[in-house]
Design a protein around this motif. Structure first.
Motif, PDB file in Angstrom:
ATOM      1  N   LEU A 143     -34.822  17.207 125.137  1.00 40.27           N
ATOM      2  CA  LEU A 143     -33.601  16.376 125.131  1.00 40.27           C
ATOM      3  C   LEU A 143     -34.445  15.422 126.263  1.00 40.27           C
ATOM      4  N   LEU A 144     -34.891  14.081 125.801  1.00 40.02           N
ATOM      5  CA  LEU A 144     -35.363  13.201 126.396  1.00 40.02           C
ATOM      6  C   LEU A 144     -34.435  11.923 126.827  1.00 40.02           C
ATOM      7  N   VAL A 145     -34.523  11.457 127.923  1.00 37.31           N
ATOM      8  CA  VAL A 145     -33.830  10.306 128.425  1.00 37.31           C
ATOM      9  C   VAL A 145     -34.878   9.145 128.375  1.00 37.31           C
ATOM     10  N   GLN A 146     -34.849   8.216 127.713  1.00 38.75           N
ATOM     11  CA  GLN A 146     -35.927   7.125 127.668  1.00 38.75           C
ATOM     12  C   GLN A 146     -35.343   5.854 128.188  1.00 38.75           C
TER      13      GLN A 146
ATOM     14  N   ALA B 192     -38.133  -0.032 119.244  1.00 38.04           N
ATOM     15  CA  ALA B 192     -37.508   0.632 118.138  1.00 38.04           C
ATOM     16  C   ALA B 192     -38.401   1.772 117.780  1.00 38.04           C
ATOM     17  N   GLU B 193     -39.880   1.317 117.316  1.00 37.91           N
ATOM     18  CA  GLU B 193     -40.802   2.186 116.772  1.00 37.91           C
ATOM     19  C   GLU B 193     -41.348   3.315 117.898  1.00 37.91           C
ATOM     20  N   ARG B 194     -41.310   3.041 119.060  1.00 31.00           N
ATOM     21  CA  ARG B 194     -41.516   4.138 119.842  1.00 31.00           C
ATOM     22  C   ARG B 194     -40.370   5.089 119.959  1.00 31.00           C
ATOM     23  N   VAL B 195     -39.170   4.749 119.956  1.00 34.01           N
ATOM     24  CA  VAL B 195     -38.053   5.721 120.039  1.00 34.01           C
ATOM     25  C   VAL B 195     -38.275   6.677 118.888  1.00 34.01           C
ATOM     26  N   ILE B 196     -38.412   5.883 117.702  1.00 32.24           N
ATOM     27  CA  ILE B 196     -38.546   6.733 116.480  1.00 32.24           C
ATOM     28  C   ILE B 196     -39.700   7.769 116.629  1.00 32.24           C
ATOM     29  N   LYS B 197     -40.755   7.161 117.089  1.00 34.90           N
ATOM     30  CA  LYS B 197     -41.809   8.261 117.023  1.00 34.90           C
ATOM     31  C   LYS B 197     -41.486   9.532 117.823  1.00 34.90           C
TER      32      LYS B 197
ATOM     33  N   GLN C  97     -39.083  11.635 115.734  1.00 32.62           N
ATOM     34  CA  GLN C  97     -39.734  12.091 114.485  1.00 32.62           C
ATOM     35  C   GLN C  97     -40.482  13.456 114.892  1.00 32.62           C
ATOM     36  N   GLN C  98     -40.651  13.413 116.467  1.00 33.69           N
ATOM     37  CA  GLN C  98     -41.357  14.780 116.829  1.00 33.69           C
ATOM     38  C   GLN C  98     -40.124  15.771 116.901  1.00 33.69           C
ATOM     39  N   GLY C  99     -39.179  15.356 116.735  1.00 28.91           N
ATOM     40  CA  GLY C  99     -37.879  16.491 116.772  1.00 28.91           C
ATOM     41  C   GLY C  99     -37.101  16.395 117.858  1.00 28.91           C
ATOM     42  N   HIS C 100     -37.217  15.457 118.822  1.00 27.12           N
ATOM     43  CA  HIS C 100     -36.417  15.526 120.182  1.00 27.12           C
ATOM     44  C   HIS C 100     -35.143  14.639 119.967  1.00 27.12           C
ATOM     45  N   GLN C 101     -34.233  15.072 120.782  1.00 32.68           N
ATOM     46  CA  GLN C 101     -32.974  14.253 120.864  1.00 32.68           C
ATOM     47  C   GLN C 101     -33.232  13.218 121.898  1.00 32.68           C
TER      48      GLN C 101
ATOM     49  N   ASN D 130     -27.542  11.519 116.033  1.00 27.29           N
ATOM     50  CA  ASN D 130     -27.588  10.303 116.473  1.00 27.29           C
ATOM     51  C   ASN D 130     -28.828   9.838 117.628  1.00 27.29           C
ATOM     52  N   ILE D 131     -29.262   8.576 117.495  1.00 23.27           N
ATOM     53  CA  ILE D 131     -30.115   8.139 118.577  1.00 23.27           C
ATOM     54  C   ILE D 131     -29.166   7.388 119.762  1.00 23.27           C
ATOM     55  N   VAL D 132     -28.631   7.786 120.639  1.00 18.36           N
ATOM     56  CA  VAL D 132     -27.647   7.014 121.697  1.00 18.36           C
ATOM     57  C   VAL D 132     -28.232   5.958 122.549  1.00 18.36           C
ATOM     58  N   VAL D 133     -27.741   4.864 122.317  1.00 15.42           N
ATOM     59  CA  VAL D 133     -28.436   3.610 123.274  1.00 15.42           C
ATOM     60  C   VAL D 133     -27.332   3.381 124.355  1.00 15.42           C
ATOM     61  N   VAL D 134     -27.680   3.390 125.421  1.00 18.23           N
ATOM     62  CA  VAL D 134     -26.699   3.058 126.562  1.00 18.23           C
ATOM     63  C   VAL D 134     -27.146   1.772 127.383  1.00 18.23           C
TER      64      VAL D 134
END
Length: 392
Positions: A3-6, A23-28, A31-35, A129-133
């Motif tokens: 679980l990562l907070v970026q 967006a591309e960096r978050v998707i990467k 795709q590695q399986g992280h929340q 979901n990817i959550v954007v805060v």
């Protein structure tokens, strides 16, 4: 799966093109399986633009309404980033602080986070979901919008990571880690692969700008590992963690520039009490005949003059170099001698168990940092073969 907070700052989301790249960096990472929870700042320049609009209406706007206005910047960014993620086929949802919910005290313009509720975040993450805060903002007990002050988005990210017990809080910025000194000052500055929280806290307190002090202290208190990464290139960055340092000597040099040296005809104790009353942080030391010297940021000079009568400017441009370490009293004479060889004077010095601070002429800053970096970082044998690092 982690679980990562970026967190991405204003320069990282400063244009549509950069938001698309984020967006591309978050998707990467996804795709590695992280929340993933993403915390973003307003687009670069937006907060200053909004502040400028406010001051066209009222030079000193009410603090509550200013927070209502300034919080709008992050709402724009979270929506745009969520759109970019959804367009690419990844479910994303944006949330303002109240929807999370992030609860703060009622100190408008500089609020402190009291609680981050996790139920909604956990539900959305569990649904894939990817959550954007929205960073930088919260709500107080009376449901007023509040903002967290300088570096507030970092604090938002760290607080969310702590509440969710995230594996890592990743701070993406315009540098690729914590460096041995400011690369803009010293060309051969080195990126540090890791650093202990105590050392990072000390360096942030004494001028290192890569991480805000409040966020480092919060992460340290809540045991949240931090990693500083570049928004614009791949790399491991710098991990701020709790592993014991393997050096016995100094571990950092931080720089505070754009400072001013002032004097006031009042005793040291009285000055310190007055500054505390006004919430001003400054380096104070005794002069002659019950006078006191005060070193403060140039931006705080007006506030200093409000707190104290008859403040006189002794020197307009001074710099503080702070060497962070264990026993700085052991090295002060060696550093002073090294600087003296290049005709660089130390006006004043003070040290504690983990910090030696040197006050120098601001015009000497670049040469002084270069000398210290070369002698006590690149050539650590200068200090009895101790391993030294430096940071700004």
């Amino acid at each position: 799966m982690a679980l990562l907070v970026q967190k991405f700052g204003g320069t990282s989301v400063g244009s549509i093109e950069r938001i698309e790249a984020v967006a591309e960096r978050v998707i990467k990472a996804r795709q590695q399986g992280h929340q993933i929870v993403v915390v973003v700042s307003a687009m670069a320049g937006d907060t200053n633009r909004l502040l400028g609009l406010a001051r066209q209406i009222d030079e000193v706007p009410t603090q509550r309404e200013l927070d209502v206005l300034l919080s709008a910047g992050e709402q724009v960014t979270i929506a745009l980033l969520a759109m970019a993620l959804n367009k690419r086929g990844f479910n994303a949802i944006s949330l303002i602080a109240d929807q999370v919910a992030i609860r703060t005290d009622n100190a408008f313009n500089n609020a402190n986070i009291i609680q981050v509720e996790t139920e909604k975040l956990e539900t959305l993450l569990g649904e894939g979901n990817i959550v954007v805060v929205a960073g930088f903002q919260g709500r107080d007990s009376e449901n007023n919008i509040t903002t967290l002050g300088r570096g507030g988005s970092d604090t938002t990210a760290v607080a969310i990571a702590g509440a969710l017990k995230a594996d890592e809080c990743q701070i993406f910025t315009d540098v690729d880690g914590v460096y041995s000194t400011d690369p803009r000052v010293v060309a051969d500055a080195r990126r540090l692969p890791s650093i202990h929280f105590d050392d990072m806290t000390s360096m942030a307190r004494h001028g290192a700008k890569v991480l805000q002090l409040q966020s480092v202290e919060y992460a340290n208190h809540h045991k949240v590992p931090l990693r500083v990464l570049s928004s614009f290139e791949d790399g491991e960055g710098t991990l701020v963690n709790f592993e014991p340092s393997n050096t016995e000597g100094a571990v950092g040099v931080a720089i505070k520039s754009q400072q001013v040296l002032t004097t006031v005809a009042q005793p040291l104790v009285a000055v310190q009490e007055r500054l505390k009353l006004f919430g001003l942080a400054a380096w104070c030391y005794a002069g002659i005949d019950d006078s006191t010297y005060i070193v403060t940021a140039s931006d705080d000079l007006a506030r200093l003059k409000l707190a104290l009568d008859k403040v006189e400017v002794a020197q307009e441009h001074v710099t503080t170099l702070s060497v962070i370490g264990v026993e700085q009293a052991d090295v002060v004479e060696k550093i002073a001698a090294t600087l003296a060889e290049s005709s660089l004077a130390i006006y004043q010095q003070q040290w504690s168990a983990r910090c030696l601070s040197l006050l120098i002429d601001g015009q000497d800053q670049q040469l002084a940092v270069s000398i210290i970096h070369k002698q006590f970082v690149v050539e650590p044998e200068s200090l009895d073969n101790r391993r030294l690092l430096a940071v700004s």
